[in-house]
Motif scaffolding. Structure first.
Motif, mmCIF file in Angstrom:
data_model
loop_
_atom_site.group_PDB
_atom_site.id
_atom_site.type_symbol
_atom_site.label_atom_id
_atom_site.label_comp_id
_atom_site.label_asym_id
_atom_site.label_seq_id
_atom_site.Cartn_x
_atom_site.Cartn_y
_atom_site.Cartn_z
ATOM 1 N N UNK A 103 0.572 -1.098 0.164
ATOM 2 C CA UNK A 103 0.106 0.134 -0.084
ATOM 3 C C UNK A 103 1.037 1.195 -0.073
ATOM 4 N N UNK A 104 1.647 1.233 0.818
ATOM 5 C CA UNK A 104 2.888 2.285 0.915
ATOM 6 C C UNK A 104 3.597 2.523 -0.615
ATOM 7 N N UNK A 105 3.797 1.640 -1.087
ATOM 8 C CA UNK A 105 4.641 1.766 -2.386
ATOM 9 C C UNK A 105 3.690 2.318 -3.607
ATOM 10 N N UNK A 106 2.367 1.775 -3.467
ATOM 11 C CA UNK A 106 1.230 2.054 -4.509
ATOM 12 C C UNK A 106 0.618 3.531 -4.455
ATOM 13 N N UNK A 111 10.790 5.167 -0.325
ATOM 14 C CA UNK A 111 11.841 3.925 -0.234
ATOM 15 C C UNK A 111 10.974 2.764 -0.571
ATOM 16 N N UNK A 112 9.869 2.645 0.184
ATOM 17 C CA UNK A 112 9.209 1.455 -0.002
ATOM 18 C C UNK A 112 8.906 0.801 -1.422
ATOM 19 N N UNK A 113 8.442 1.792 -2.321
ATOM 20 C CA UNK A 113 8.306 1.641 -3.629
ATOM 21 C C UNK A 113 9.394 1.090 -4.321
ATOM 22 N N UNK A 114 10.796 1.691 -4.103
ATOM 23 C CA UNK A 114 12.046 1.066 -4.482
ATOM 24 C C UNK A 114 12.511 -0.233 -4.082
#
Length: 308
Positions: free
Chosen positions: A57-60, A105-108
């Motif tokens: 969820x954080x990444x999206x 950074x969660x997305x990466x």
């Protein structure tokens, strides 16, 4: 009575947990149902699943959830501020909000983990099943190549590949994937050595199926669950390797908010401004632990010898 549906007096639970399924559909649904029951009884596995879902969820939704920009800050007014209501995790030496950078950074991290798994797992699965079924010189050659990769620590070998390819996220993903597939190959080979002696494999061979068809259609699907569990358990190692490359400046390049690079930036201020490195370090710890919990739960749920 339709053999794919439970009888009127038979509950759905009894139909799914039947020791004598009347159809392939009933058997498949029963295995899935039993696996879910075992997984849901594991509280640590559920905790790991919740953390992984939170990471997704954080990444999206990073652009919506981050309160500030992850790339820009104010050097004059917000440099190295401690945690407060305005900046929950404080700010770094460039005045950037650490919470926002941790969220982005969660997305990466998720992108790198998914790409490595997509690249490494199929390679290891194909190499292991082909080696186990073919045997002889093919098996010996493929396993000696695998042993060469296993002879070096993952991070050291990844550093060598990144040094040859050049720094960057793409090259870091390729380097980590090239060092991650050997354990999957070993596991798939061990499973294949057992499966290829089964009677139904001999029956398929007598029907005229080619070796490639036997490997792809009948052996490889049976090895997927074991490889999937191993991949989930290896996610923590992949995250740590990616963070290690970022810490050394060989992964994501500034100003990208990669957790390893953020820790490298915070090491200069670890004694006085501890919060600069604390947030990305805690994120790596929590996500790595979550993948370990999730992998343990999947291992128990997918174990064919698990109690019903």
């Amino acid at each position: 009575m339709n053999d794919t549906m439970p009888a009127r007096r038979e509950t759905l639970h009894d139909w799914l947990m039947s020791d004598r399924p009347l159809s392939r559909r009933q058997a498949s649904l029963g295995r899935a149902y039993n696996g879910c029951r075992i997984f849901l009884r594991n509280r640590l596995a559920l905790l790991g699943l919740l953390i992984v879902l939170a990471l997704i969820v954080l990444a999206l939704a990073a652009d919506l959830l981050a309160p500030y920009s992850a790339y820009t800050g104010d050097l004059r007014s917000t440099r190295l501020l401690p945690p407060s209501w305005a900046h929950w995790f404080g700010t770094d030496d460039q005045g950037r909000d650490i919470l926002s950078r941790t969220i982005h950074g969660a997305r990466i991290t998720l992108l790198m983990v998914v790409l490595v798994a997509v690249l490494a797992a199929p390679i290891g699965l194909v190499v292991g099943t082909v080696a186990g079924y073919a045997g002889g010189l093919v098996d010996a050659a493929l396993m000696r190549i695998t042993d060469i990769f296993l002879a070096f620590p993952r991070l050291i070998l990844a550093l060598a590949f990144v040094a040859a390819l050049g720094p960057g996220i793409g090259n870091a993903v390729i380097a980590i994937a090239m060092t991650s597939w050997p354990p999957y190959a070993r596991l798939a080979r061990a499973e294949t050595l057992t499966i290829r002696q089964a009677d139904y494999i001999a029956a398929v061979r007598l029907l005229g199926a080619s070796p490639w068809r036997i490997v792809l259609r009948h052996i490889m699907p049976l090895c997927v669950s074991s490889v999937l569990v191993r991949v989930t358990l290896d996610m923590a190692g992949i995250i740590l390797t990616a963070a290690g490359l970022g810490f050394l400046g060989l992964g994501a390049q500034p100003p990208m908010p990669e957790w390893g690079a953020m820790i490298a930036n915070g090491r200069l201020y670890v004694l006085d401004q501890w919060w600069v490195a604390a947030a990305p370090g805690a994120a790596i710890f929590m996500v790595s632990l979550a993948f370990n919990f999730l992998g343990d739960g999947l291992r128990d749920a997918l174990d064919p010898k698990a109690s019903r």
